[in-house]
Design an enzyme around this catalytic site. Structure first.
Site, PDB file in Angstrom:
ATOM      1  N   CYS A 100     107.956  -4.781  66.167  1.00  0.00           N
ATOM      2  CA  CYS A 100     106.574  -4.334  66.833  1.00  0.00           C
ATOM      3  C   CYS A 100     105.498  -5.373  65.960  1.00  0.00           C
ATOM      4  CB  CYS A 100     106.267  -2.850  66.058  1.00  0.00           C
ATOM      5  SG  CYS A 100     104.589  -2.294  66.148  1.00  0.00           S
ATOM      6  N   CYS A 104      98.442  -3.876  69.186  1.00  0.00           N
ATOM      7  CA  CYS A 104      98.290  -2.996  70.428  1.00  0.00           C
ATOM      8  C   CYS A 104      97.679  -1.783  70.033  1.00  0.00           C
ATOM      9  CB  CYS A 104      99.559  -2.611  71.169  1.00  0.00           C
ATOM     10  SG  CYS A 104     100.689  -3.703  70.917  1.00  0.00           S
ATOM     11  N   THR A 191     100.918   2.147  61.948  1.00  0.00           N
ATOM     12  CA  THR A 191     101.585   0.725  62.318  1.00  0.00           C
ATOM     13  C   THR A 191     100.481  -0.519  62.084  1.00  0.00           C
ATOM     14  OG1 THR A 191     102.998   1.646  64.048  1.00  0.00           O
ATOM     15  CG2 THR A 191     102.143  -0.485  64.506  1.00  0.00           C
ATOM     16  N   GLU A 257     104.705   0.145  58.816  1.00  0.00           N
ATOM     17  CA  GLU A 257     104.179   1.540  58.797  1.00  0.00           C
ATOM     18  C   GLU A 257     103.687   2.042  57.465  1.00  0.00           C
ATOM     19  OE1 GLU A 257     106.665   1.251  61.016  1.00  0.00           O
ATOM     20  OE2 GLU A 257     105.358   1.011  62.766  1.00  0.00           O
ATOM     21  N   HIS A 292      98.443   3.940  74.993  1.00  0.00           N
ATOM     22  CA  HIS A 292      99.800   3.518  74.316  1.00  0.00           C
ATOM     23  C   HIS A 292     101.056   3.602  74.968  1.00  0.00           C
ATOM     24  CE1 HIS A 292     100.664   1.211  70.741  1.00  0.00           C
ATOM     25  NE2 HIS A 292     101.552   2.336  70.095  1.00  0.00           N
ATOM     26  N   TYR A 296     104.088   0.758  75.696  1.00  0.00           N
ATOM     27  CA  TYR A 296     105.642   0.880  75.411  1.00  0.00           C
ATOM     28  C   TYR A 296     106.616   0.368  76.813  1.00  0.00           C
ATOM     29  CZ  TYR A 296     105.447   3.205  70.740  1.00  0.00           C
ATOM     30  OH  TYR A 296     105.102   3.549  69.587  1.00  0.00           O
ATOM     31  N   CYS A 299     106.269  -3.618  75.171  1.00  0.00           N
ATOM     32  CA  CYS A 299     106.607  -4.255  73.808  1.00  0.00           C
ATOM     33  C   CYS A 299     108.238  -3.770  73.872  1.00  0.00           C
ATOM     34  CB  CYS A 299     105.912  -3.739  72.881  1.00  0.00           C
ATOM     35  SG  CYS A 299     106.369  -1.848  72.419  1.00  0.00           S
ATOM     36  N   GLU A 447     110.979   4.652  66.698  1.00  0.00           N
ATOM     37  CA  GLU A 447     109.660   4.669  67.326  1.00  0.00           C
ATOM     38  C   GLU A 447     109.599   4.743  68.967  1.00  0.00           C
ATOM     39  OE1 GLU A 447     107.182   0.727  67.041  1.00  0.00           O
ATOM     40  OE2 GLU A 447     105.562   1.890  66.395  1.00  0.00           O
TER      41      GLU A 447
END
Ligand code: SF4
Ligand code: FE
Length: 483
Positions: A100, A104, A191, A257, A292, A296, A299, A447
């Site tokens: 990650c 973003c 994050t 995180e 978001h 995904y 990413c 995640e």
């Protein structure tokens, strides 16, 4: 400086005075901490790639606010093409970091705030959009990394924010002053917060009028007085302290995180983007989550590319690459991964212009995208483990491999195909372990389930956006039902 180098970014983080805690101790130098550094490197990659001519088109864009060339992570999307390029950029970063890369959440918060503040101002005559555009200019001119903070701890899920036994379980305004507000509460699972210069805070759920003090959105520096971060543990995190790159699997990059506490933090008026207009909390949440969930589809696909490649190499190193079931498993993994990408691209291509002028994804397709992400990476990981074999979790350490007494036995008995060194065989197995069970499993597996909202949150949106009544009409027309 509209585009920072990776090194300049690292130095800007080094100058911050963040209150970071890990393993019960204050981290005085997070930048050089061996557990945290790989996560900083991942964010750094978003700066380094923007300097490379071959990625210029994906990584940079002309700002709609300053007219300058900026990093796409700071961009307000101006077209469906921008939305598509965003997903492609995220896939690229996933491929390059296998983790990650954190930046973003800020980008998604920018775009949700841009349109929502515009609509609040239209309804209430407030000045939030102007505040926000000024803030964006500051972010773009300084090429900042900004955390987008949404998830409150939430306490008893059956109770609304103001009905909780402890009113701070959702972040709220505790004092109103002529020059701003004072807020208290926390945001969980943040994050990249310790690798950011700023944080944008948003409410976490739609709110009713009784929850007015919880309808607050703002931006502050992450080292503002009263902010404290408690770093979350990741499986196998302390392996990074042992000095073996091989055993870590991905020693260069990672994610991070933290639980972030806002202990009576002052927010000046010009940094406030929502303050009491409870009916707009839901819009902000829905839009941020939508962007978001689109993310995904980029990413996780990029990380999936690395995992598929690692599984294929593990098969090569075993001499199993020609087995038909191995080939078929790699096809299945590719099929699942590209299906995720398809919905990431689809929700972008079907995006539309908001009243404020920026572009938003198709919310139904973005929620379908993330719902798929709650499932397919698990199956991809299962197949990768299948191909990797049990050695992925029983292999001895690098120290044993290099030991004068037992090393020769490790070399002799863990040999796969003769042309491949045992060290390389172990490197690829450790990478698969890292992605499926180790530190990167936070980003790739769990995640995928809970990040950008748990599966049920998408199902609620799919129910709302699915237009079942419209579909009933279609069926009636075909069946020639008149009522
Ligand atoms: Fe970006 Fe993916 Fe990390 Fe979210 S989970 S911050 S979209 S890399
Ligand atoms: Fe996330």
């Amino acid at each position: 400086m509209a585009l920072m180098t990776g090194e300049q970014f690292i130095e800007s983080i080094r100058k911050m005075n963040m209150q970071i805690y890990m393993f019960g101790e204050k981290v005085e130098n997070p930048v050089d901490n061996p557990i945290l550094r790989p996560s900083l490197n991942s964010v750094r990659a978003t700066y380094d790639l923007a300097q490379m001519p071959e990625y210029e088109d994906l990584m940079t864009v002309k700002s709609s606010i300053t007219g300058e060339k900026i990093n796409r992570f700071c961009h307000i999307h101006q077209s469906t093409e921008d939305l598509i390029k965003k997903v492609k950029m995220q896939r690229l970063l996933g491929q390059k970091t296998a983790s990650c890369f954190q930046r973003c959440v800020g980008m998604d918060a920018f775009n949700a705030e841009f349109s929502t503040t515009y609509e609040i101002d239209k309804a209430h005559g407030t000045k939030y959009h102007e505040n926000f555009v000024n803030y964006m200019r500051f972010v773009q001119e300084n090429d900042m990394t900004v955390d987008g903070a949404m998830t409150d701890p939430k306490g008893d899920r059956a109770l609304s924010p103001s009905k909780q036994a402890d009113p701070d379980l959702y972040l709220r305004v505790v004092e109103r002053r002529p020059d701003g507000v004072v807020v208290r509460g926390a945001k969980a699972h943040q994050t990249g917060i310790c690798n950011s210069q700023e944080v944008i805070v948003m409410p976490t759920i739609a709110l009713s009028p009784e929850d007015k003090d919880y309808a607050i959105s703002f931006a502050v520096p992450v080292d503002a007085e009263g902010i404290l971060m408690i770093i979350g543990r990741q499986s196998c995190d302390t392996r990074k302290l042992e000095g073996s790159q091989l055993d870590v699997g991905n020693s260069q990059y990672g994610g991070v995180e933290a639980l972030v506490v806002f202990n009576d933090v002052f927010v000046p008026n010009d940094r406030i983007f929502l303050n009491g207009e409870t009916e707009f909390a839901g819009m902000l949440v829905e839009r941020f989550a939508g962007y978001h969930r689109q993310s995904y589809g980029g990413c996780k696909v990029g990380v999936g590319d690395v995992l598929i490649g690692a599984a294929a190499l593990a098969a090569d190193y075993n001499g199993a690459q020609k087995a038909s079931h191995v080939k078929d498993k790699l096809i299945e993994m590719t099929h699942l991964n590209e299906t995720l990408y398809s919905s990431g691209i689809a929700c972008s291509a079907e995006g539309s212009k908001t009243e404020s002028g920026n572009y938003i994804i198709d919310l139904l397709l973005a929620n379908v995208c993330k719902q798929n992400v709650t499932r397919f990476p698990y199956e991809i990981a299962r197949l990768a483990e299948d191909i990797a074999g049990g050695l992925m979790v029983t292999a001895p350490s690098e120290k044993d491999l290099k030991d004068p007494v037992v090393g020769p036995y490790v070399e002799k008995y863990l040999k796969g195909v003769n042309a491949v060194s045992v060290e390389n065989r172990l490197r690829i197995l450790r990478l698969i372990e890292n992605l499926t069970l180790g530190t990167a499993a936070v980003g790739y597996r769990t995640e995928s389930m809970h990040g950008a909202g748990s599966p049920q949150a998408q199902r609620i949106m799919i129910a709302r956006q699915g237009n079942i009544n419209g579909k009933k009409e279609l069926a009636k027309a075909i069946a020639q039902i008149t009522e």
